[in-house]
Scaffold this motif. Structure first.
Motif, PDB file in Angstrom:
ATOM      1  N   ALA A  62      12.211  -1.667   2.643  1.00 20.11           N
ATOM      2  CA  ALA A  62      11.077  -1.602   2.850  1.00 20.11           C
ATOM      3  C   ALA A  62       9.979  -0.584   2.334  1.00 20.11           C
ATOM      4  CB  ALA A  62      10.762  -1.440   4.202  1.00 20.11           C
ATOM      5  N   LEU A  63      10.653   0.540   2.061  1.00 19.31           N
ATOM      6  CA  LEU A  63      10.009   1.731   1.290  1.00 19.31           C
ATOM      7  C   LEU A  63       9.618   1.404   0.019  1.00 19.31           C
ATOM      8  CD1 LEU A  63      11.171   4.829   3.362  1.00 19.31           C
ATOM      9  CD2 LEU A  63       9.247   3.528   3.753  1.00 19.31           C
ATOM     10  N   SER A  64      10.394   0.431  -0.644  1.00 27.94           N
ATOM     11  CA  SER A  64      10.282   0.067  -2.127  1.00 27.94           C
ATOM     12  C   SER A  64       9.127  -0.718  -2.158  1.00 27.94           C
ATOM     13  CB  SER A  64      11.416  -0.222  -2.409  1.00 27.94           C
ATOM     14  OG  SER A  64      11.640  -1.844  -2.266  1.00 27.94           O
ATOM     15  N   LYS A  65       8.523  -1.368  -1.155  1.00 27.02           N
ATOM     16  CA  LYS A  65       7.517  -2.199  -1.215  1.00 27.02           C
ATOM     17  C   LYS A  65       5.982  -1.386  -0.775  1.00 27.02           C
ATOM     18  CE  LYS A  65      10.255  -5.824  -1.249  1.00 27.02           C
ATOM     19  NZ  LYS A  65      10.353  -6.889  -2.360  1.00 27.02           N
ATOM     20  N   PRO A  66       4.953  -1.974  -1.354  1.00 27.78           N
ATOM     21  CA  PRO A  66       3.542  -1.269  -0.873  1.00 27.78           C
ATOM     22  C   PRO A  66       3.592  -1.144   0.605  1.00 27.78           C
ATOM     23  CG  PRO A  66       3.290  -3.039  -2.566  1.00 27.78           C
ATOM     24  CD  PRO A  66       4.801  -3.114  -2.190  1.00 27.78           C
ATOM     25  N   ALA A  67       2.961  -0.164   1.034  1.00 31.89           N
ATOM     26  CA  ALA A  67       2.456  -0.178   2.571  1.00 31.89           C
ATOM     27  C   ALA A  67       1.237  -0.859   2.625  1.00 31.89           C
ATOM     28  CB  ALA A  67       1.997   1.370   2.748  1.00 31.89           C
ATOM     29  N   ARG A  68       1.296  -1.532   3.994  1.00 29.29           N
ATOM     30  CA  ARG A  68       0.214  -2.518   4.286  1.00 29.29           C
ATOM     31  C   ARG A  68      -1.166  -1.534   4.209  1.00 29.29           C
ATOM     32  NH1 ARG A  68       1.054  -8.117   7.245  1.00 29.29           N
ATOM     33  NH2 ARG A  68      -1.256  -8.057   7.074  1.00 29.29           N
ATOM     34  N   PHE A  69      -1.030  -0.458   4.927  1.00 19.69           N
ATOM     35  CA  PHE A  69      -2.325   0.403   5.031  1.00 19.69           C
ATOM     36  C   PHE A  69      -1.972   1.814   4.979  1.00 19.69           C
ATOM     37  CE2 PHE A  69      -1.302  -1.723   9.040  1.00 19.69           C
ATOM     38  CZ  PHE A  69      -0.911  -0.720   9.706  1.00 19.69           C
ATOM     39  N   ALA A  70      -2.799   2.759   4.948  1.00 22.99           N
ATOM     40  CA  ALA A  70      -2.546   4.082   5.521  1.00 22.99           C
ATOM     41  C   ALA A  70      -2.193   4.212   6.707  1.00 22.99           C
ATOM     42  CB  ALA A  70      -3.928   4.919   4.918  1.00 22.99           C
ATOM     43  N   PRO A  71      -1.397   5.339   6.953  1.00 24.26           N
ATOM     44  CA  PRO A  71      -0.791   5.357   8.361  1.00 24.26           C
ATOM     45  C   PRO A  71      -2.045   5.701   9.423  1.00 24.26           C
ATOM     46  CG  PRO A  71       0.652   6.600   6.596  1.00 24.26           C
ATOM     47  CD  PRO A  71      -0.621   5.814   6.084  1.00 24.26           C
ATOM     48  N   GLY A  72      -1.841   5.193  10.651  1.00 23.15           N
ATOM     49  CA  GLY A  72      -2.935   4.950  11.534  1.00 23.15           C
ATOM     50  C   GLY A  72      -4.109   4.672  11.433  1.00 23.15           C
ATOM     51  N   THR A  73      -4.324   3.839  10.233  1.00 23.90           N
ATOM     52  CA  THR A  73      -5.710   3.189  10.366  1.00 23.90           C
ATOM     53  C   THR A  73      -5.923   1.795  10.798  1.00 23.90           C
ATOM     54  OG1 THR A  73      -5.201   2.384   7.985  1.00 23.90           O
ATOM     55  CG2 THR A  73      -6.161   4.687   8.020  1.00 23.90           C
TER      56      THR A  73
END
Length: 368
Positions: free
Chosen positions: A155-166
């Protein structure tokens, strides 16, 4: 066996309609001001006539998240962790974004990619591991052992969906991270902490947290999966499978009785201090998700319900309660799953009707 002293034909009618919509079998348990009612419809096994067992075991899918969240909040109550700690403080070595807190993992606001695959708003799907959306590939690999760390690293090798908490986005990865966090701060396996903090105190003898074991305790109704092989449709019994592919995103097994006991005790204040229970049941504005539970309206006259549902490759479970824990609806389902989740719409409509009947007195018109 029915534990009722009154007939509830309206409930029996709805569960029979659910089965008619394509579900193989369903068992429903309702606790309300009229007492306890248990009923079932459909069959426990394709080609047989026996109904699903009244208190059969089922893979409860994402209801696992509510159990996991409760353990985390118990550890918060014990002072072992804080909700707004950076998760990275407890899980060094993954390179987690320092802005991701324990609370964000519980509430699905971390933005971390979902290892079972990510659906985007534009309709695209980014696959993760070969989960139940993968057809034959999942069937062929259903006894594979995945380590929780492996799922997280993917999972961490893939792009995050959005900045944490946003923003908010449902991700099984959040709860696998919470599993690892529980194990890190306690030094004990998550199944042991579940027994210590939840299953033991409540006497939930029908509930287990397997890690890689494919068996399910008797009695149970059978789970099925439909897929295509060499251009031909096949249906396979997937009751036995290694649940490590979903890990703490949905690996637990339980019964309607244990789910009732759990959600009733949790919301009745028997597991968490009042301030933490209030935080758990405070919904995020995007999807109405608290910390391991959904907070929803049960239709006109229905008031608020606290819930989590789950589906897990041909098995499913429903868990609903009033906020005080006094009125509950729990159900277990067995069905023929497939890569396209073709039963999802029928499942949602039927669930809505049940909830309106139990919590809204049946006064709400069914939506189209």
């Amino acid at each position: 066996m029915t534990f009722s002293d009154q007939d509830r034909p309206e409930l029996q009618k709805i569960i029979e309609e659910v089965v008619d919509s394509g579900i193989t079998g369903l068992t429903l348990r309702v606790h309300d001001e009229r007492g306890e009612w248990v009923g079932s419809a459909g069959v426990r096994e394709l080609g047989e006539t026996a109904k699903p067992p009244a208190d059969g075991h089922v893979r409860i899918g994402s209801n696992t998240k509510t159990f996991t969240a409760t353990v985390v909040l118990r550890l918060v109550a014990e002072g072992v962790i804080k909700l707004d700690d950076p998760a990275d403080d407890h899980l060094p070595g993954f390179g987690l974004d320092r802005r991701i807190t324990v609370r964000m993992l519980l509430q699905h606001t971390s933005g971390v990619f979902n290892f079972t695959g990510e659906y985007y708003d534009d309709g695209t799907f980014a696959p993760g591991i070969p989960a139940t959306t993968a057809g034959q590939e999942w069937v062929d690999g259903r006894f594979t052992t995945y380590l929780p760390e492996e799922l997280v690293r993917l999972a961490l090798s893939k792009p995050a969906r959005f900045a944490p908490g946003t923003d908010w986005s449902y991700s099984n990865t959040n709860y696998v991270l919470l599993r690892l966090l529980i194990e890190k701060v306690t030094g004990r396996p998550v199944a042991e902490e579940l027994r210590r903090l939840v299953l033991g105190p409540l006497g939930l003898s029908g509930t287990v947290a397997p890690t890689t074991q494919p068996e399910i305790p008797e009695p149970y109704a059978h789970a099925y999966y439909r897929y295509e092989e060499a251009g031909e449709q096949k249906i396979v019994d997937v009751t036995r499978q290694n649940p490590s592919w979903i890990s703490s995103g949905g690996d637990m097994i339980s019964t309607t009785q244990d789910l009732h006991t759990f959600i009733s005790a949790l919301l009745g204040g028997k597991l968490l201090p009042a301030p933490l229970l209030a935080e758990m049941c405070t919904p995020h504005p995007v999807a109405g998700y608290g910390l391991g539970v959904f907070v929803q309206e049960a239709g006109e006259n229905g008031g608020t319900v606290i819930t989590h549902n789950g589906g897990m490759a041909g098995h499913g479970a429903l868990m609903y309660s009033t906020p005080d824990g006094r009125k509950t609806l729990t159900a277990t389902l067995n069905y023929v799953d497939d890569a396209t989740l073709s039963l999802a719409e029928a499942f949602q409509k039927a669930t809505q009707r049940l909830v309106e009947e139990v919590f809204g007195g049946g006064q709400t018109a069914p939506t189209g």
